[in-house]
Design a protein around this motif. Structure first.
Motif, short mmCIF file in Angstrom:
data_model
loop_
_atom_site.label_atom_id
_atom_site.label_comp_id
_atom_site.label_asym_id
_atom_site.label_seq_id
_atom_site.Cartn_x
_atom_site.Cartn_y
_atom_site.Cartn_z
N SER A 113 -98.25 19.77 -67.27
CA SER A 113 -97.41 20.92 -67.61
C SER A 113 -98.27 22.06 -68.09
O SER A 113 -99.29 21.87 -68.74
CB SER A 113 -96.41 20.53 -68.71
OG SER A 113 -95.58 21.61 -69.05
N TYR A 121 -85.95 22.85 -77.17
CA TYR A 121 -86.27 21.93 -76.07
C TYR A 121 -85.80 22.46 -74.73
O TYR A 121 -86.42 22.19 -73.69
CB TYR A 121 -85.69 20.54 -76.35
CG TYR A 121 -84.20 20.44 -76.18
CD1 TYR A 121 -83.63 20.12 -74.95
CD2 TYR A 121 -83.34 20.66 -77.26
CE1 TYR A 121 -82.26 20.03 -74.79
CE2 TYR A 121 -81.97 20.58 -77.10
CZ TYR A 121 -81.43 20.25 -75.87
OH TYR A 121 -80.08 20.17 -75.72
N SER A 126 -91.65 21.23 -69.22
CA SER A 126 -91.89 19.83 -69.53
C SER A 126 -92.00 19.01 -68.24
O SER A 126 -91.53 19.44 -67.18
CB SER A 126 -90.77 19.26 -70.40
OG SER A 126 -89.53 19.33 -69.71
N SER A 128 -92.21 14.59 -67.04
CA SER A 128 -92.24 13.19 -67.46
C SER A 128 -92.14 12.29 -66.24
O SER A 128 -91.58 12.67 -65.21
CB SER A 128 -91.11 12.87 -68.45
OG SER A 128 -89.85 13.03 -67.82
N TYR A 164 -91.58 18.92 -79.09
CA TYR A 164 -91.35 19.43 -77.75
C TYR A 164 -92.65 19.86 -77.06
O TYR A 164 -92.64 20.11 -75.86
CB TYR A 164 -90.37 20.60 -77.79
CG TYR A 164 -89.05 20.22 -78.39
CD1 TYR A 164 -88.25 19.24 -77.81
CD2 TYR A 164 -88.60 20.81 -79.57
CE1 TYR A 164 -87.04 18.87 -78.36
CE2 TYR A 164 -87.38 20.46 -80.13
CZ TYR A 164 -86.61 19.49 -79.53
OH TYR A 164 -85.42 19.13 -80.08
N SER A 167 -97.87 15.50 -76.12
CA SER A 167 -98.11 14.71 -74.92
C SER A 167 -98.23 13.24 -75.32
O SER A 167 -98.71 12.91 -76.40
CB SER A 167 -99.38 15.17 -74.20
OG SER A 167 -100.50 15.05 -75.06
N SER A 232 -95.34 11.57 -70.58
CA SER A 232 -94.48 12.73 -70.78
C SER A 232 -95.21 13.78 -71.61
O SER A 232 -96.09 13.47 -72.40
CB SER A 232 -93.18 12.34 -71.47
OG SER A 232 -93.42 11.87 -72.78
N GLY A 234 -94.73 18.25 -73.06
CA GLY A 234 -94.21 19.61 -73.00
C GLY A 234 -95.38 20.56 -73.11
O GLY A 234 -96.51 20.14 -73.36
#
Length: 269
Positions: A113, A121, A126, A128, A164, A167, A232, A234
């Motif tokens: 990202s 959020y 983001s 994932s 948010y 990682s 995942s 952001g």
């Protein structure tokens, strides 16, 4: 004194410009299991090795990517076969991307990202990805089943104490068993997991090793194995000053130093 005040004001403007012109750092996260090196070991009691039968293999993959104002994508894939090449990919833009894949040699999830973060959020880029594999098995007598599989975790970027903008990457595996014989029953369960995360700022950037887990079967019965990968992240809101910003700040320092020297020279005459 007014000259010094003007210099300090200039320095404040320089600092504000630096943070206003900073570039946002990107982030990546990946988690993988080396399926080609999966080891399954069965031992018995009193030299009698039980027969273990495996069945109902299943693989499920999912991936998602989102960029505010540009779009989002979500994909899933599933198949009842561990030997086929399977992938689920999502790409909202060229820089926000996620992928989960599975084959006879690898089982992995990765995300990337890039963009300006936000405290909300719904307004933060983001990405994932995750994967889930399961399999059933049966024992026809007492014994021990041991599973070993290598893993690798990597993360970059991510902001500390920002949910948010953090990682993370993780792998996990578990086994459970239920046996019954001679009006009795037995249960066995074990799991192993490892993870990396930027939220608390204490994780290393990478980690590798082995997931080792298994069950003890007191007699005939059945159970299941499961394997999980997840990645995942952001976009972090922390900023990295650009070289041009550093140059402007140094120029401001030089100007302030020159003004102070001139004022000092004037006071001495």
């Amino acid at each position: 004194m007014s000259s010094i005040k003007r210099s300090l004001t200039l320095m404040g403007c320089c600092a504000g410009f630096i943070f206003g012109q900073s570039a946002y750092a990107d982030g990546t996260a990946s988690a993988s299991l080396d399926w080609s090196r999966l080891q399954v070991s069965v031992t018995g009691v009193d030299g009698n090795i039980p027969t273990v039968t495996f069945s109902n293999e299943s693989t499920s993959l999912s991936s998602s990517a989102y960029v505010p104002g540009e779009g989002s994508e979500y994909n899933t894939r599933s198949i009842y076969d561990w030997t086929s090449t399977l992938a689920a990919n999502a790409e909202a833009t060229t820089s926000t991307y996620s992928s989960a894949s599975a084959s006879a040699s690898a089982f992995s999830a990765s995300a990337q990202s890039f963009g300006e973060g936000s405290s909300y959020y719904w307004d933060t880029p983001s990405a994932s990805a995750s994967g889930y594999r399961t399999e059933r098995f049966t024992f026809d007598g007492p014994g021990v089943l041991t599973i070993t599989i290598p893993y690798t975790l990597d993360i970059t970027g991510g902001e500390q104490y920002n949910y948010y903008g953090s990682s993370s990457a993780s792998v996990s595996a578990s086994a459970n068993f239920y046996g019954h014989e001679d009006n009795g029953s037995s249960n066995s369960y074990s799991n192993a997991s490892f993870s990396l995360g930027s939220y608390y700022g204490e994780s290393p950037d990478s980690k590798s090793g082995n997931l080792v887990f298994g069950i003890f079967a007191a007699g005939p019965g059945s159970g299941s194995l499961s394997f999980n990968t997840s990645a995942s992240l952001g976009s972090p809101s922390s900023m990295i000053p650009e070289p041009e910003s550093y140059a402007l700040m140094l120029a401001g320092l030089g100007l302030m130093s020159m003004i102070v020297r001139r004022r000092s020279a004037g006071s001495g005459t």
